[in-house]
Design an enzyme around this catalytic site. Structure first.
Site, PDB file in Angstrom:
ATOM      1  N   LYS A   1       0.840  -1.208   0.000  1.00 54.16           N
ATOM      2  CA  LYS A   1       0.000   0.000   0.000  1.00 54.16           C
ATOM      3  C   LYS A   1       0.867   1.248   0.000  1.00 54.16           C
ATOM      4  CE  LYS A   1      -3.859  -2.226   2.288  1.00 54.16           C
ATOM      5  NZ  LYS A   1      -4.450  -2.652   3.558  1.00 54.16           N
TER       6      LYS A   1
ATOM      7  N   GLN B   1      -5.152  -1.413   9.472  1.00 55.46           N
ATOM      8  CA  GLN B   1      -5.097  -2.761   8.913  1.00 55.46           C
ATOM      9  C   GLN B   1      -5.743  -3.769   9.866  1.00 55.46           C
ATOM     10  OE1 GLN B   1      -3.982  -3.519   5.828  1.00 55.46           O
ATOM     11  NE2 GLN B   1      -4.451  -5.678   6.126  1.00 55.46           N
TER      12      GLN B   1
ATOM     13  N   ASP C   1     -11.558   2.900   3.928  1.00 61.22           N
ATOM     14  CA  ASP C   1     -11.983   1.496   3.916  1.00 61.22           C
ATOM     15  C   ASP C   1     -13.504   1.375   3.828  1.00 61.22           C
ATOM     16  OD1 ASP C   1     -10.166  -0.637   3.934  1.00 61.22           O
ATOM     17  OD2 ASP C   1      -9.590  -0.255   6.026  1.00 61.22           O
TER      18      ASP C   1
HETATM   19  N1  GUN Z   1      -7.629  -6.822   6.050  1.00 64.80           N
HETATM   20  C1  GUN Z   1      -8.059  -7.574   5.006  1.00 64.80           C
HETATM   21  N2  GUN Z   1      -8.703  -6.810   4.107  1.00 64.80           N
HETATM   22  C2  GUN Z   1      -8.687  -5.563   4.592  1.00 64.80           C
HETATM   23  C3  GUN Z   1      -9.177  -4.321   4.093  1.00 64.80           C
HETATM   24  O1  GUN Z   1      -9.798  -4.221   3.032  1.00 64.80           O
HETATM   25  N3  GUN Z   1      -8.939  -3.247   4.875  1.00 64.80           N
HETATM   26  C4  GUN Z   1      -8.285  -3.339   6.062  1.00 64.80           C
HETATM   27  N4  GUN Z   1      -8.128  -2.233   6.770  1.00 64.80           N
HETATM   28  N5  GUN Z   1      -7.804  -4.452   6.551  1.00 64.80           N
HETATM   29  C5  GUN Z   1      -8.004  -5.558   5.805  1.00 64.80           C
END
Ligand code: GUN
Length: 297
Positions: free
Chosen positions: A54, A98, A121
């Site tokens: 990311k 995350q 998100d």
């Molecule tokens: N863990 C797995 N998928 C995601 C996501 O789309 N966003 C976040 N923040 N954590 C994740």
């Protein structure tokens, strides 16, 4: 094989290219640089890989990247304090915590502490409610990526039978809302669904998001259906090696489907591209600028 392959990797590269163009224009015309803050608590190896890519892709499209790595034993007050700081930081337009968080932290509480306008998100209850009521929301990245690919492939989805397998807050539920918004007839299937095979056989669109390797065989797929495989499962490939497979048995499904996303190279690359797109959208909204077309729904 009859199915055409929906190339998520190429799709994601195109979307990132569009994002980079918008970022350059925001800087040139308005002196604004979108910024994305990613918070990782603990050392989960898969999460570390995701957070690393990311950060890298954020910088590649010309945005600012702020990565906060906190120890696994970080307490709730410390994490909430960091979120408050990021909420108040004008250089941060998007915040992502995350998941999964270590067990001692309440992820609902943490997510709902994020400013909904910065919740790239789309997990904050305000954004969940806005999406469910058909209002302008921040849309969760993985379902957004799936929908952008479905729209590109089909144009209108109106009236199509869609079956979503999996009812998670991250994928299944928002995916169903998005498909409803496109006027599909939506069925949500899950681990307690009776005769899942018969339910899936009705679908013009199948979205599989359960996290069980190859659980959907080709003989569940209606001939010509479009299959979106969200699963990323690591399986034994012999000789001490592993490989990634989806929730759909690719070979047998590709023999009957009209179109299918591969794993890897399907939905996965679209998720981060949509995160970058959401950050640009959040930045434009924060500055009262018109939102670029095609980055969200
Ligand atoms: N863990 C797995 N998928 C995601 C996501 O789309 N966003 C976040 N923040 N954590 C994740």
């Amino acid at each position: 094989m009859t199915a055409s392959i929906i190339d998520g990797k190429a799709f994601a590269a195109e979307l990132r290219g569009k994002v980079a163009g918008h970022v350059a224009r925001l800087a040139a015309d308005h002196g604004v640089v979108p910024g994305l803050a990613v918070v990782l608590v603990g050392e989960d190896p898969a999460s570390q890989v995701y957070v690393g890519s990311k950060g890298k892709m954020t910088v590649e499209v010309g945005m600012r990247s702020f990565t906060h790595r906190l120890a696994a034993d970080t307490d709730e007050a410390r994490l909430l304090g960091l979120i408050q700081t990021l909420n108040n930081d004008p250089e941060v337009h998007g915040i992502l915590v995350q998941l999964p968080l270590p067990a001692h932290l309440d992820s609902d509480l943490v997510i709902n502490a994020i400013d909904p306008a910065k919740d790239v998100d789309g997990f904050h209850i305000s954004n969940v409610g806005l999406l469910a009521t058909g209002q302008k929301a921040m849309v969760p990245c993985t379902p957004l990526g799936c929908l952008l690919m479905l729209r590109a492939h089909h144009g209108s989805l109106s009236g199509m039978e869609a079956v979503v397998i999996g009812r998670s807050n991250i994928v299944g539920k928002p995916m169903a809302q998005l498909l409803l918004g496109e006027s599909c007839t939506v069925t949500m299937a899950h681990s307690r669904t009776r005769d899942l095979a018969a339910v899936v056989r009705r679908a013009d669109i199948v979205v599989a998001a359960v996290g069980r390797a190859r659980m959907v065989p080709g003989d569940w797929i209606k001939p010509g259906a479009t299959v979106i495989d969200v699963g990323i499962n690591r399986v034994d490939a012999g000789e001490g090696k592993t490989r990634l497979v989806g929730d759909v048995d690719f070979d047998s499904a590709a023999a009957v489907a009209g179109a299918i996303t591969p794993v890897p190279g399907g939905v996965g690359p679209m998720t981060i591209a949509c995160l970058l797109a959401n950050t640009v959208t959040a930045c434009c909204r924060a500055h009262g600028l018109p939102e670029p077309e095609g980055l969200t729904v």
